[in-house]
Enzyme design. Sequence first.
Site, PDB file in Angstrom:
ATOM      1  N   HIS A  57       2.838   2.407   2.180  1.00  0.00           N
ATOM      2  CA  HIS A  57       2.790   2.662   3.523  1.00  0.00           C
ATOM      3  C   HIS A  57       3.644   1.710   4.232  1.00  0.00           C
ATOM      4  O   HIS A  57       4.070   0.654   4.199  1.00  0.00           O
ATOM      5  CB  HIS A  57       1.378   2.696   4.292  1.00  0.00           C
ATOM      6  CG  HIS A  57       0.451   3.487   3.736  1.00  0.00           C
ATOM      7  ND1 HIS A  57      -0.970   3.221   3.923  1.00  0.00           N
ATOM      8  CD2 HIS A  57       0.798   4.635   3.030  1.00  0.00           C
ATOM      9  CE1 HIS A  57      -1.627   4.647   3.397  1.00  0.00           C
ATOM     10  NE2 HIS A  57      -0.401   5.437   2.542  1.00  0.00           N
ATOM     11  N   CYS A  72       1.939   6.376   8.528  1.00  0.00           N
ATOM     12  CA  CYS A  72       3.183   6.764   8.107  1.00  0.00           C
ATOM     13  C   CYS A  72       3.704   6.417   6.563  1.00  0.00           C
ATOM     14  O   CYS A  72       3.509   5.250   6.186  1.00  0.00           O
ATOM     15  CB  CYS A  72       4.310   6.133   9.097  1.00  0.00           C
ATOM     16  SG  CYS A  72       6.328   6.508   9.116  1.00  0.00           S
ATOM     17  N   ASN A 109       0.776  -1.255   0.002  1.00  0.00           N
ATOM     18  CA  ASN A 109       0.025  -0.209  -0.158  1.00  0.00           C
ATOM     19  C   ASN A 109       0.805   1.156   0.291  1.00  0.00           C
ATOM     20  O   ASN A 109       0.542   2.371   0.431  1.00  0.00           O
ATOM     21  CB  ASN A 109      -1.000   0.107   1.247  1.00  0.00           C
ATOM     22  CG  ASN A 109      -2.182  -1.068   0.985  1.00  0.00           C
ATOM     23  OD1 ASN A 109      -2.509  -1.264  -0.054  1.00  0.00           O
ATOM     24  ND2 ASN A 109      -2.509  -1.586   2.287  1.00  0.00           N
TER      25      ASN A 109
END
Lengths: 384, 384
Positions: free
Chosen positions: B289, B324, B287
Amino acid sequence: MAATCNAIVHIQEPFCKAEKKDLGVTKAVFYPWRNTNSIKLKKRSFSVIASGTSPLNIDTINGRKVNGTYVREAAIIGNKISEPHKESGVDTPLHAILLGRFVEQRFVYRQTFIIRSYEIGPDKTATMETLMNLLQETALNHVTSSGLAGNGFGATREMSLRKLIWVVTRIHIQVQRYSSWGDVVEIDTWVDAAGKNGMRRDWIIRDYHTQEIITRASSTWVIMNQETRRLSKIPEQVREEVIPFYLNRLAIAPEKNDNEKIDKLTDKTAERIRSGLAPRWSDMDANQHVNNVKYIGWILESVPINVLENYDLTSMTLEYRRECRQSNLLESLTTSSETLTEDSNSYNNRRPDLEFTHLLRMLADKAEIVRARTKWHSKQKQQE
Amino acid sequence: MAATCNAIVHIQEPFCKAEKKDLGVTKAVFYPWRNTNSIKLKKRSFSVIASGTSPLNIDTINGRKVNGTYVREAAIIGNKISEPHKESGVDTPLHAILLGRFVEQRFVYRQTFIIRSYEIGPDKTATMETLMNLLQETALNHVTSSGLAGNGFGATREMSLRKLIWVVTRIHIQVQRYSSWGDVVEIDTWVDAAGKNGMRRDWIIRDYHTQEIITRASSTWVIMNQETRRLSKIPEQVREEVIPFYLNRLAIAPEKNDNEKIDKLTDKTAERIRSGLAPRWSDMDANQHVNNVKYIGWILESVPINVLENYDLTSMTLEYRRECRQSNLLESLTTSSETLTEDSNSYNNRRPDLEFTHLLRMLADKAEIVRARTKWHSKQKQQE
């Protein structure tokens, strides 16, 4: 002289009695050697630590904690062979699938893996680190299943007695196609001599369903003294242990191998330097060292993000120079190779393949840890 | 109306013809639903992309690339059930061992793993990151094997249609014993409602051979819109998909759970701050991420090395606050909890258990990413 194999292994009384005399209540030696096709017995000793009274439980084999999974390989003792019990908690498929199995007259070790959700990268395919981890795992299970394993990672029994360990000096991997989450891959590995004092280990990764070869890799190993950290010749006893496994077969044809020496990068020749890379506690392996595979992540840290996003890493060569401990801060250097410009002419309007040279070195004294060369192929081009 | 299952799946002509009309040559819908004990058929649709002419090959199921391994679950179509071909390259043990299987009337999903060489830390046992990776893997295979999977990680089909994803808000894990390299573990997972708009997912890890429970974990999930990144209620259609799987069972008894809120650490209250932590390219997941599990490594970076070396992490609670991305630089804060002093009195001469509070935050704006609490047990004490 017979042993039975169970989820917890029991050595039956006759065997225990015979051995107790020589080796004490909690130690025994037996001789496992199993050929997947025909069951053979050879004189390869296995040091077993057992506990309990009657029947004894085997707790360790060659210093390594064991459970029923491993004990399959140890189900042959003395000069008698006893088939493992069918009611064992460990059935053959579980063992074969989780740990792998010998094929081709015991010269090749084969293990099957499914690519897991956390082993894929941003492009949803297995990362280079994942491939290298799986190669390492197959190699170690090869040693363990061979019955040669001593203490520690991949060392044979005769090596452990001499405090010797294998150290990788070079690894080269060529990736035709990266697998996706849920894909099943089959990894074959085997070893051969490399010069007088080295060992070569090769691997082939196949797509389990199509049997297409999707990755080839070759590595060179030498022996090091664990305490002095000096390189050592292969002792005769170790050579005798490993020679029966040697297979004269190359995963990568010599003309397709990456034989060229990797240039040393310097502050002057590096196009990109990524500094202040700090190994994390979680990067340490069981030897309290940074695992070889972790270097790949740091090397890639100095590769332009555009390359990481738009290109597939199709070839990687690593030349290991020095160990790295947790306290060492690192620097990652990268430069594009000159061949890039020459090659790109022939590609006309297509995006050229890329080639980079890398160096991972200590921040403090600039000592080299790994030199590397990577080749990249545009993802776009593959789709054209 | 029958389908056969093979290494590459073939949908037979009668089925294809019927579906072609509605969905075009390359799309088909069928209804797989398999109970491991008794084979049942329920109305759960499965979107399949197929290629080729006759027979058609299935290329994706619910948007996910498939191979024979998955297709076992899809071997039931229309209102007829066809057993997968025996000559298939994928045999049941391979599937069951590599991917897992339903148990307990399909309420519990179970997967078996062997701890690999690269999954252990400096103390030669599986790391907390490894455990969390295996929990994640089991959860995702649970969703995939349920036939509900949409695009992306763990989202159901009805969620994917609405661009909704699951987001973990809290996870708590209690580790009784860490496994060693080569140990086989068995992970059970199941889901239940959590309040009106949440889902709880629990796990139990057993030692495969002794069947002893060695780890318990529980997590809470909510639904987020993938584009707006805002939380969403559970749509009625999604609730209908997941409710048949809900099992009212707790992996961790309420009185043993870690229910206390985790205090927010600040520059003033933190005893140790480790700054300048930079996510690496290799920390990114599919993703784009940072994967939830990677946070653990950074949290541990501010824990004293003496604790990492001499204590076992026995309990960890994570409260996720914010996502994050790779560009974010992070800070890891740690402080020992006050309970440490109180507890240590009662231990007399023995080394006390330790408790820490942690915060992982953005370096730039101090925005919180994860709060955490960890409990540690002296390795020495366990050996006494």
